[in-house]
Write a protein that holds these residues in place. Structure first.
Motif, PDB file in Angstrom:
ATOM      1  N   GLY A 213       1.293  -1.531   0.188  1.00  0.00           N
ATOM      2  CA  GLY A 213      -0.095   0.181   0.079  1.00  0.00           C
ATOM      3  C   GLY A 213       0.657   1.428   0.490  1.00  0.00           C
ATOM      4  O   GLY A 213       1.983   0.735   0.924  1.00  0.00           O
ATOM      5  N   ILE A 215       1.427   5.366   0.901  1.00  0.00           N
ATOM      6  CA  ILE A 215       0.860   7.178   0.778  1.00  0.00           C
ATOM      7  C   ILE A 215       1.346   7.719   0.704  1.00  0.00           C
ATOM      8  O   ILE A 215       2.693   8.294   0.626  1.00  0.00           O
ATOM      9  N   TYR A 326      -4.391   4.103   2.428  1.00  0.00           N
ATOM     10  CA  TYR A 326      -3.836   4.401   2.098  1.00  0.00           C
ATOM     11  C   TYR A 326      -3.877   4.614  -0.210  1.00  0.00           C
ATOM     12  O   TYR A 326      -4.800   4.119  -1.082  1.00  0.00           O
TER      13      TYR A 326
END
Length: 415
Positions: A213, A215, A326
């Motif tokens: 994931g 960010i 995410y």
């Protein structure tokens, strides 16, 4: 040009890539007895005993054409508790009519209880027949080995007139590029009400998802042609148990093939969902003379993989809420599904269908427009006038070129 830069967060590492694991097939085979429906043969009104039983779309009930008595059985879900105990399911549980098809024989013979004559019902085309002597209607209401009789049926509530109006509206919005033969022959009154074979599936499943994931931390504009995205990459893992209620799976071999080059019957998937909680115990009286039905030709083992794919899709959707931080998305690299238990019920679902056969390049393609017999949802495939579409495309391209080319030339001269 757009480039991307990702930076692993401190203490987090990307998971190792792994092969996708196939779904674990359920073990065991248990039959859940479906309560007996109306007896096979003559179905009589519970009030006066007449056999002239018909179906009312407006009330979704059976009614006696003699005394006008109306009645409807309880929902199959309530009778059999099909919404209960999903978390305790183990192995493969199938209802009476969902067992494997063991016969291709379609002819059933009944002795009429009204006059004693023998009446033949061809279940490949209908589940009812009228006695040629006393005119009683005889029905096949309970499980037979060729898959023609399901456990339950979801009656039509959208009338033929309503379906005709919906199909006319759908086709009317697409007149501009319709094939001339389709436009000339379009007659919405040729619509047919068909009960399509499905199974509803309950699943007690365990799912493991692992992946990466991201960010987004900041965006850097390097130049007019280049943007850099700086993101942290995290190893993401979700381990969950799920109880899945009433997944709908097609059990007709030609309908489950969504990549068919001979027809557009895959549009039936676009008119889901159905209110399957209102399915009632099957009674051939719901078919009457206006509707037809298709018998299923696939067993549970043939569609288990299809159901497993949908179980995984549901599981991925279930973890969205816990992974919304995410913001750059998640790439699941490892998926493992263990079906601890499942329950399968054979049902018929209502669809209004309109078909048109187009001959293209020496082969025939059948186009369908479908209407959900409960909600009125419409989707379809309409053959287009390819010559007209090509002419309009070329005309549009030429028109744009006439406008843009002088501007482009002028800009080049000024540069």
């Amino acid at each position: 040009m757009t480039t991307e830069e990702t930076t692993p967060a401190s203490g987090d590492a990307a998971p190792e890539a792994a092969e996708h694991q196939p779904a674990t097939p359920p073990q065991g085979f248990v039959i859940l007895e479906t309560p007996e429906g109306s007896k096979d043969g003559v179905v009589r009104c519970p009030k006066c005993g007449a056999s002239e039983v018909a179906f009312s779309e407006s009330t979704s009930q059976l009614f006696c054409t003699f005394c006008r008595n109306r009645w409807a059985p309880d929902s199959l879900d309530q009778i059999m508790g099909l919404s209960e105990g999903i978390g305790e399911l183990k192995g493969t549980v199938v209802t009476t009519a969902a067992v494997d098809i063991t016969s291709s024989e379609t002819i059933v013979t009944f002795k009429c209880s009204g006059c004693g004559a023998e009446v033949v019902v061809d279940t490949a085309h209908n589940l009812q027949a009228r006695c040629h002597w006393c005119k009683h209607t005889l029905s096949v209401n309970n499980k037979i080995d060729n898959g023609a009789v399901p456990d339950g049926i979801l009656p039509f509530t959208v009338t033929k007139q309503q379906a005709m109006a919906l199909i006319s509206e759908f086709a009317g919005k697409r007149k501009a590029y319709q094939h001339p033969e389709f436009r000339a022959s379009f007659k919405p009154e040729n619509i047919m009400g068909v009960y399509m074979p499905y199974m509803t599936v309950d699943g007690n499943v365990h799912v493991l998802l692992e992946g990466e994931g991201e960010i987004l931390r900041r965006t850097e504009r390097v130049s007019d042609k280049e943007t850099r995205y700086h993101a942290d990459v995290y190893a993401v893992k979700r381990d969950l148990d799920a109880e899945i209620d009433d997944l709908i799976v097609e059990t007709s071999a030609d309908k489950i093939n969504i990549h068919s080059t001979e027809s557009t019957n895959n549009i039936i998937n676009a008119i889901l969902p159905f209110d399957v909680k209102n399915i009632v115990r099957f009674d051939a009286g719901y078919l009457g003379s206006e509707y037809s039905s298709e018998k299923r030709d696939l067993n549970v083992e043939h569609v288990q993989g299809y159901a497993a794919q949908h179980f995984l899709t549901i599981a991925r959707n279930a973890v969205k809420e816990s992974t919304k931080q995410y913001d750059r998305g998640i790439r699941w690299e490892y998926e493992e599904l263990n079906v601890k238990g499942s329950r399968w019920t054979s049902v018929l679902l209502p669809v209004w269908l309109y078909g048109f056969v187009e001959t293209r390049g020496g082969r025939q393609i059948t186009h369908y427009i479908a209407v959900n017999g409960r909600t009125g949802a419409v989707m379809g495939s309409i053959p287009i006038n390819r010559a007209k579409a090509l002419l309009v495309s070329w005309g549009t391209a030429i028109g744009i070129s006439i406008i843009t080319w002088p501007i482009a030339i002028a800009l080049l001269l000024l540069a």
